[in-house]
Design a protein around this motif. Structure first.
Motif, PDB file in Angstrom:
ATOM      1  N   VAL A 455     156.221  65.949 -55.103  1.00  0.00           N
ATOM      2  CA  VAL A 455     156.771  66.832 -54.058  1.00  0.00           C
ATOM      3  C   VAL A 455     155.757  66.927 -52.913  1.00  0.00           C
ATOM      4  O   VAL A 455     156.118  66.883 -51.733  1.00  0.00           O
ATOM      5  N   GLY A 456     154.478  67.027 -53.282  1.00  0.00           N
ATOM      6  CA  GLY A 456     153.424  67.050 -52.262  1.00  0.00           C
ATOM      7  C   GLY A 456     153.427  65.786 -51.420  1.00  0.00           C
ATOM      8  O   GLY A 456     153.294  65.843 -50.191  1.00  0.00           O
ATOM      9  N   HIS A 457     153.608  64.623 -52.074  1.00  0.00           N
ATOM     10  CA  HIS A 457     153.666  63.353 -51.336  1.00  0.00           C
ATOM     11  C   HIS A 457     154.832  63.345 -50.355  1.00  0.00           C
ATOM     12  O   HIS A 457     154.703  62.873 -49.219  1.00  0.00           O
ATOM     13  N   ALA A 458     155.997  63.858 -50.806  1.00  0.00           N
ATOM     14  CA  ALA A 458     157.170  63.883 -49.935  1.00  0.00           C
ATOM     15  C   ALA A 458     156.904  64.742 -48.699  1.00  0.00           C
ATOM     16  O   ALA A 458     157.257  64.364 -47.575  1.00  0.00           O
ATOM     17  N   LEU A 459     156.269  65.883 -48.894  1.00  0.00           N
ATOM     18  CA  LEU A 459     155.932  66.758 -47.766  1.00  0.00           C
ATOM     19  C   LEU A 459     154.847  66.134 -46.893  1.00  0.00           C
ATOM     20  O   LEU A 459     154.855  66.272 -45.666  1.00  0.00           O
ATOM     21  N   GLU A 460     153.922  65.442 -47.540  1.00  0.00           N
ATOM     22  CA  GLU A 460     152.853  64.772 -46.810  1.00  0.00           C
ATOM     23  C   GLU A 460     153.420  63.695 -45.891  1.00  0.00           C
ATOM     24  O   GLU A 460     152.969  63.525 -44.755  1.00  0.00           O
ATOM     25  N   ASN A 461     154.433  62.967 -46.361  1.00  0.00           N
ATOM     26  CA  ASN A 461     155.068  61.937 -45.545  1.00  0.00           C
ATOM     27  C   ASN A 461     155.756  62.534 -44.320  1.00  0.00           C
ATOM     28  O   ASN A 461     155.956  61.849 -43.320  1.00  0.00           O
ATOM     29  N   GLU A 462     156.119  63.806 -44.414  1.00  0.00           N
ATOM     30  CA  GLU A 462     156.726  64.508 -43.280  1.00  0.00           C
ATOM     31  C   GLU A 462     155.664  65.204 -42.427  1.00  0.00           C
ATOM     32  O   GLU A 462     156.000  65.992 -41.542  1.00  0.00           O
ATOM     33  N   LYS A 463     154.395  64.937 -42.706  1.00  0.00           N
ATOM     34  CA  LYS A 463     153.263  65.535 -41.981  1.00  0.00           C
ATOM     35  C   LYS A 463     153.167  67.043 -42.177  1.00  0.00           C
ATOM     36  O   LYS A 463     152.519  67.736 -41.390  1.00  0.00           O
ATOM     37  N   ASN A 464     153.798  67.533 -43.235  1.00  0.00           N
ATOM     38  CA  ASN A 464     153.727  68.961 -43.535  1.00  0.00           C
ATOM     39  C   ASN A 464     152.578  69.175 -44.533  1.00  0.00           C
ATOM     40  O   ASN A 464     152.787  69.424 -45.719  1.00  0.00           O
ATOM     41  N   PHE A 465     151.354  69.070 -44.023  1.00  0.00           N
ATOM     42  CA  PHE A 465     150.178  69.053 -44.888  1.00  0.00           C
ATOM     43  C   PHE A 465     149.896  70.402 -45.546  1.00  0.00           C
ATOM     44  O   PHE A 465     149.409  70.444 -46.675  1.00  0.00           O
ATOM     45  N   GLU A 466     150.192  71.485 -44.843  1.00  0.00           N
ATOM     46  CA  GLU A 466     149.914  72.810 -45.407  1.00  0.00           C
ATOM     47  C   GLU A 466     150.751  73.043 -46.671  1.00  0.00           C
ATOM     48  O   GLU A 466     150.227  73.481 -47.701  1.00  0.00           O
ATOM     49  N   ARG A 467     152.051  72.744 -46.600  1.00  0.00           N
ATOM     50  CA  ARG A 467     152.906  72.919 -47.782  1.00  0.00           C
ATOM     51  C   ARG A 467     152.552  71.908 -48.859  1.00  0.00           C
ATOM     52  O   ARG A 467     152.563  72.220 -50.054  1.00  0.00           O
ATOM     53  N   ALA A 468     152.236  70.681 -48.452  1.00  0.00           N
ATOM     54  CA  ALA A 468     151.867  69.642 -49.421  1.00  0.00           C
ATOM     55  C   ALA A 468     150.648  70.074 -50.224  1.00  0.00           C
ATOM     56  O   ALA A 468     150.581  69.861 -51.442  1.00  0.00           O
ATOM     57  N   LEU A 469     149.692  70.691 -49.545  1.00  0.00           N
ATOM     58  CA  LEU A 469     148.464  71.138 -50.210  1.00  0.00           C
ATOM     59  C   LEU A 469     148.778  72.117 -51.342  1.00  0.00           C
ATOM     60  O   LEU A 469     148.173  72.068 -52.415  1.00  0.00           O
ATOM     61  N   LYS A 470     149.738  73.009 -51.128  1.00  0.00           N
ATOM     62  CA  LYS A 470     150.095  73.988 -52.159  1.00  0.00           C
ATOM     63  C   LYS A 470     150.597  73.299 -53.422  1.00  0.00           C
ATOM     64  O   LYS A 470     150.258  73.695 -54.544  1.00  0.00           O
ATOM     65  N   TYR A 471     151.410  72.266 -53.247  1.00  0.00           N
ATOM     66  CA  TYR A 471     151.944  71.552 -54.411  1.00  0.00           C
ATOM     67  C   TYR A 471     150.849  70.736 -55.108  1.00  0.00           C
ATOM     68  O   TYR A 471     150.803  70.666 -56.341  1.00  0.00           O
ATOM     69  N   PHE A 472     149.963  70.131 -54.318  1.00  0.00           N
ATOM     70  CA  PHE A 472     148.866  69.377 -54.925  1.00  0.00           C
ATOM     71  C   PHE A 472     147.936  70.308 -55.712  1.00  0.00           C
ATOM     72  O   PHE A 472     147.480  69.954 -56.811  1.00  0.00           O
ATOM     73  N   LEU A 473     147.657  71.475 -55.158  1.00  0.00           N
ATOM     74  CA  LEU A 473     146.803  72.442 -55.858  1.00  0.00           C
ATOM     75  C   LEU A 473     147.472  72.920 -57.147  1.00  0.00           C
ATOM     76  O   LEU A 473     146.809  73.096 -58.173  1.00  0.00           O
ATOM     77  N   GLN A 474     148.807  73.113 -57.085  1.00  0.00           N
ATOM     78  CA  GLN A 474     149.529  73.514 -58.291  1.00  0.00           C
ATOM     79  C   GLN A 474     149.437  72.423 -59.364  1.00  0.00           C
ATOM     80  O   GLN A 474     149.333  72.723 -60.563  1.00  0.00           O
ATOM     81  N   ALA A 475     149.444  71.163 -58.937  1.00  0.00           N
ATOM     82  CA  ALA A 475     149.304  70.052 -59.895  1.00  0.00           C
ATOM     83  C   ALA A 475     147.961  70.124 -60.611  1.00  0.00           C
ATOM     84  O   ALA A 475     147.870  69.866 -61.816  1.00  0.00           O
ATOM     85  N   THR A 476     146.903  70.500 -59.873  1.00  0.00           N
ATOM     86  CA  THR A 476     145.582  70.612 -60.507  1.00  0.00           C
ATOM     87  C   THR A 476     145.531  71.789 -61.478  1.00  0.00           C
ATOM     88  O   THR A 476     144.756  71.774 -62.435  1.00  0.00           O
TER      89      THR A 476
END
Length: 918
Positions: A455-476
């Motif tokens: 999900v973070g990658h999908a948001l990252e591809n849309e340049k929505n880095f702030e939201r992507a970061l939340k999903y990546f942090l949740q993965a950790t």
């Protein structure tokens, strides 16, 4: 068993119609999940890639010889992707349409198979249930699921062919057997599980075609072993057929093992946690996965695109309640097996074939004999679901034959097919985009870190880095030891320009890497993409000039862990260029080329190294090699054309023009391509063509410095000086400090417009910016002379001579002015005739480098690296930033300057003759 009935057009139309109704919305889905690697990033789809490469690479375009290869050898499936690409390139709809057609074909062929074991009505029900079953959405709507679809077509065709191998009087008909072997090979080249149809053919031969039961076989074998009887002739014929089938299968297996070079793919505990777990956890978990898959067939209400990592917790104890599900499943399966093998009835034969279709094709994905890269995968249930549908249809047939349940059975069946069709239609929308797909998966399972990452990658591809970061942090948080998740966090911090946090995340990921164990191969214990943490960390810190050596150490560390790590050599080559070590950079790229000689980017980067080494001929050879591999390699097209242009070889100009035309076809919005076509036209004295290209460049980039100046220069050298003025005004609007533009403007104002005041302002502005500019100073002296201020002109020339004491023409002009001052016969004559202001020649300004086509050297860069894949794209372009000066002039430029100097001296002699009244 009933004789196979032919299927009619109405039945085919019904099945195709049902498939169309269930999957029409899949046509509007994009490329998601594994489609990205198999389609978007797979160069084997491109027409420029030789066809033979399809048979050398795996399903994802990775050479089978590389350790990072998944060893999934499916060249015929990739060939169909390539056909799609040929007609529609990367338009998703055509790929989805072909998948839908293939599913309809499978459903129709499956109906023909069902007629072997079921009556017409039950066969149609089994086929319809198969056509609408929601478990198939991953195989049909996901483009990579085509491997299942194609393999199933040839799988069923091979089985149908084998059913015709029994002739009259139980004789052997060899043609269908030969065709079966061929179709098995084709099915296997579509997907590996195609080979399992041989097992189904064997079961069919023994228990269906020959009508043997297990008790009969045991009795016959016992008598033969005790010497009380011989093997019947019919059984010997059966044995011969089975031997031929098994020998052919063994041959296919040997070939397959040779193709993967006796290596199994490298998977980590994140892909399949049970595979690296100790006994009995591994066995208990793998056996539990069987009822999990059966439940998905029975109740496909909660479907998920990714079942890896923590989706299904490990069973670490015999007391785990989930073991009860495993026990019930094996009891039910065993009861069906005993019933089907013990009794000779048609019902038992139908159950037996249903069980074979359910179990044998599933064996390669079961983890029971060798680990695979997933825990559960819905698409691998495509063929096993055929057996399930036959079993359901057969059970329905038994129930509906009883009058008391007939209406109820029809109602239930209609409800099942209708709800399954609705579920399939709804499920297709989940595959519309990566975001919708992974968000739907998170609704089913929140314990899989990979889903949060995706999900973070999908948001990252849309340049929505702030939201992507939340999903990546949740993965950790879900999986604290997930190396890829920490890499994703680091990359996102970098995109947010939070370099300190990015470095901390990369360091955390690096600390989670397995430690080197002496004597044990390191590469076998880690996913190749996890080594990208070294690449990403090095790419981050090398932005700091003081940490270049530290970055180089990281690249070398990655190479020491995996000597075939191509990406590390590429990145290190880029760094060494930045460190001004082109010789070492060349060594790094040559090493990378040893690992991958078919990588156009590598040949391009090596060409850049040769340019840094002042080896233009070798650079051009490497550019050409890159273009042989990829004729549309944009940077190679552009830079090789510039190199040809700079060489001064007139014979290369047509090819340079051809390549620039190809470049603008690929990059129609890049003004540099049009500008350099204009420069080529100027070289060839094609003034109208040069004007056209320059105007196109300026239209795309209004502030294109070099294009504006050279268009003005073109006008000035073709007697269109007044047309040059508005162009120069535009140039000076964007670049008010453009000295050469000011000199040209001053020349035109003085000699064409007779605007002495305007010219004076231009030259004075030049001296404000650069008091030591000889041309500006000398031309200002000319202005003073035109203003009849001889004393001021004299002082000006004295100052100019002090700036350039070796320029003889300044000394001569000073002498002429002094002579005029001392002479009483002063005649009002300009120092220069019209159009001949000092420093501006009729064609080009001597000190103006109009061929500003090469930027300052800068290393190629790494494009984003994530936990799924690594890429490298060359980013150095010789023609970008064309307003920068070339640090070293070419031989051609030196000759041009010498010609201009000679012309200038001739004009000065002419001026002296005029001033002396000759």
């Amino acid at each position: 068993m009933e004789k196979m009935a032919d299927i009619n057009l109405k039945e085919i139309t019904l099945i195709v119609g049902v498939v169309a109704v269930c999957y029409w919305n899949s046509l509007f889905c994009g490329f998601v999940f594994d489609d990205v690697s198999a389609i978007l990033d797979n160069k084997d789809l491109h027409p420029s890639t030789p066809l033979k490469t399809l048979f050398q690479n795996d399903f994802w375009g990775t050479p089978m010889s590389e350790e990072r290869s998944h060893k999934s050898y499916r060249p015929l499936t990739v060939l169909t992707f390539r056909i799609n690409y040929l007609f529609s390139e990367l338009t998703p709809m055509s790929y989805h349409l072909l998948n839908m057609i293939f599913h309809a074909v499978v459903s129709v062929i499956f109906l023909k198979v069902c007629r072997l074991f079921l009556n017409n009505q039950s066969g149609m029900i089994a086929s319809l249930l198969f056509a609408v079953h929601p478990i198939h959405t991953e195989a049909v709507t996901g483009v990579v699921g085509r491997a299942e679809l194609l393999s199933s077509i040839f799988f069923l065709a091979a089985f149908l062919s084998y059913t015709k191998s029994k002739g009259p009087d139980n004789s052997i008909v060899w043609t269908p057997i030969a065709l079966t072997v061929f179709l098995v090979a084709v099915a296997t080249l579509c997907k590996e599980q195609g080979i399992t149809v041989v097992g189904i053919c064997c079961v069919y031969e023994v228990f269906i075609a020959q009508g043997y039961t297990l008790p009969l076989l045991c009795t016959t074998a016992g008598q033969f072993l005790r010497g009380k009887g011989s093997i019947p002739f019919s059984m010997l014929q059966t044995l011969i057929k089975l031997i031929v089938l098994m020998f052919s299968t063994l041959l296919l297996v040997v070939i397959r093992v040779q193709i993967i070079q006796s290596q199994l793919p490298v998977f980590t505990r994140f892909d399949n946690p049970a595979a690296v777990s100790p006994t009995p956890t591994r066995q208990l978990t793998f056996n539990y996965l069987l009822p999990v898959n059966a439940w998905l067939l029975l109740n496909p209400s909660e479907l998920c695109c990714d079942w890896t990592m923590g989706t299904i917790p490990l069973i670490e104890s015999f007391l785990d309640v989930r073991n009860l599900a495993t026990f019930i499943f094996f009891c039910f399966l065993g009861a069906l097996g005993v019933f089907s093998l013990r009794y000779p009835s048609n019902s038992s034969k139908t159950v037996l074939m249903a069980l074979c279709l359910m179990t044998l094709p599933f064996i390669p994905a079961s983890n029971l004999f060798f680990p695979v890269g997933f825990v559960v995968a819905e698409r691998v249930l495509y063929v096993p679901s055929m057996g399930f549908c036959i079993l359901v249809a057969h059970g329905w047939q038994k129930i509906s034959n009883k009058s008391v349940f007939k209406k109820l059975s029809w109602v239930c069946l209609s409800l099942v097919i209708f709800t399954h069709a609705l579920k399939t239609l709804h499920r297709n929308w989940d595959w519309e985009s990566e975001y919708t797909l992974f968000m739907s998966a998170l609704k089913v399972n929140k314990n899989n870190a990979k889903l949060w990452n995706n999900v973070g990658h999908a948001l990252e591809n849309e340049k929505n880095f702030e939201r992507a970061l939340k999903y990546f942090l949740q993965a950790t948080h879900v999986q604290p030891d997930d190396i890829g998740a920490h890499m994703n966090v680091g990359r996102t911090y970098k995109n947010l320009n939070r370099t300190k946090e990015a470095e901390e995340s990369y360091m955390t990921a690096k600390s989670l890497m397995p430690q080197i164990i002496p004597g044990k191969k390191y590469a076998a214990r880690i996913a190749p993409n996890h080594l990208n943490v070294y690449i990403n960390l090095a790419n981050l810190i090398r932005a700091n000039e003081s940490r270049l050596e530290e970055a180089d150490q990281l690249y070398r560390q990655a190479i020491s862990m995996r000597p075939d790590f191509k990406q590390a050599y590429i990145s290190r080559g880029e760094l060494l260029l930045k460190m001004n070590k082109p010789v070492k950079a060349k060594e790094a790229y040559l090493k990378a080329l040893e690992l991958d000689r078919n990588n156009a980017d590598l040949w391009y980067n090596l060409a850049i190294v040769h340019i840094e080494l002042k080896e233009p001929n070798d650079a051009l050879k490497n550019f050409n090699h890159a273009l042989e591999l990829n004729p549309k390699h944009k940077l190679a097209l552009f830079n090789s054309a510039i190199l040809m242009q700079e060489s001064g070889d007139v014979r290369l100009r047509p090819e340079a023009r051809k390549r620039l035309l190809s470049y603008i076809n690929e990059e129609p919005q890049d003004a540099n391509g049009y500008f350099n076509l204009g420069m080529l036209a100027m070289d060839d004295k094609k003034d109208s063509e040069a004007e056209m290209w320059m105007k196109k460049a300026i239209k795309l980039q209004a502030d294109f410095r070099s294009a504006l100046f050279n268009l003005a220069l073109l006008y000035s050298q073709t007697a269109k000086e007044l047309m040059a003025l508005p162009v120069l005004e535009e140039l000076l609007k964007y670049y008010p400090d453009h000295i050469k533009g000011l000199i040209l403007k001053g020349d035109i104002l003085m000699n064409q417009k007779k605007d002495i005041h305007g010219a004076k302002k231009c030259f004075e502005k030049i001296l404000e910016m650069d008091p030591s500019n000889v041309q500006g100073k000398h031309n200002l002296c000319v202005v003073y002379f035109e203003e009849k201020d001889l004393l001021k002109a004299e002082r000006c020339l004295v100052e100019t001579l002090a700036l350039a004491p070796h320029e003889e023409y300044i000394q001569r002009h000073l002498n002429i002015v002094r002579d005029k001052i001392s002479s009483s016969s002063f005649v009002e004559q300009p120092i220069f005739p019209a159009g001949k202001t000092s420093g501006v020649e009729g064609d080009k300004i001597p000190t103006e480098n109009v061929k500003e086509i090469k930027s300052e050297p800068r290393p190629t860069q790494i494009i984003k690296t994530n936990d799924n894949k690594s890429q490298s794209k060359a980013s150095k372009q010789l023609g970008k930033n064309t307003d920068k000066e070339i640090p070293h002039k070419t031989t051609k430029e030196i000759k041009e300057i010498e010609k201009k100097r000679v012309a200038a001296l001739k004009r000065l002699e002419e001026i002296e003759r005029i001033l002396n009244g000759e």
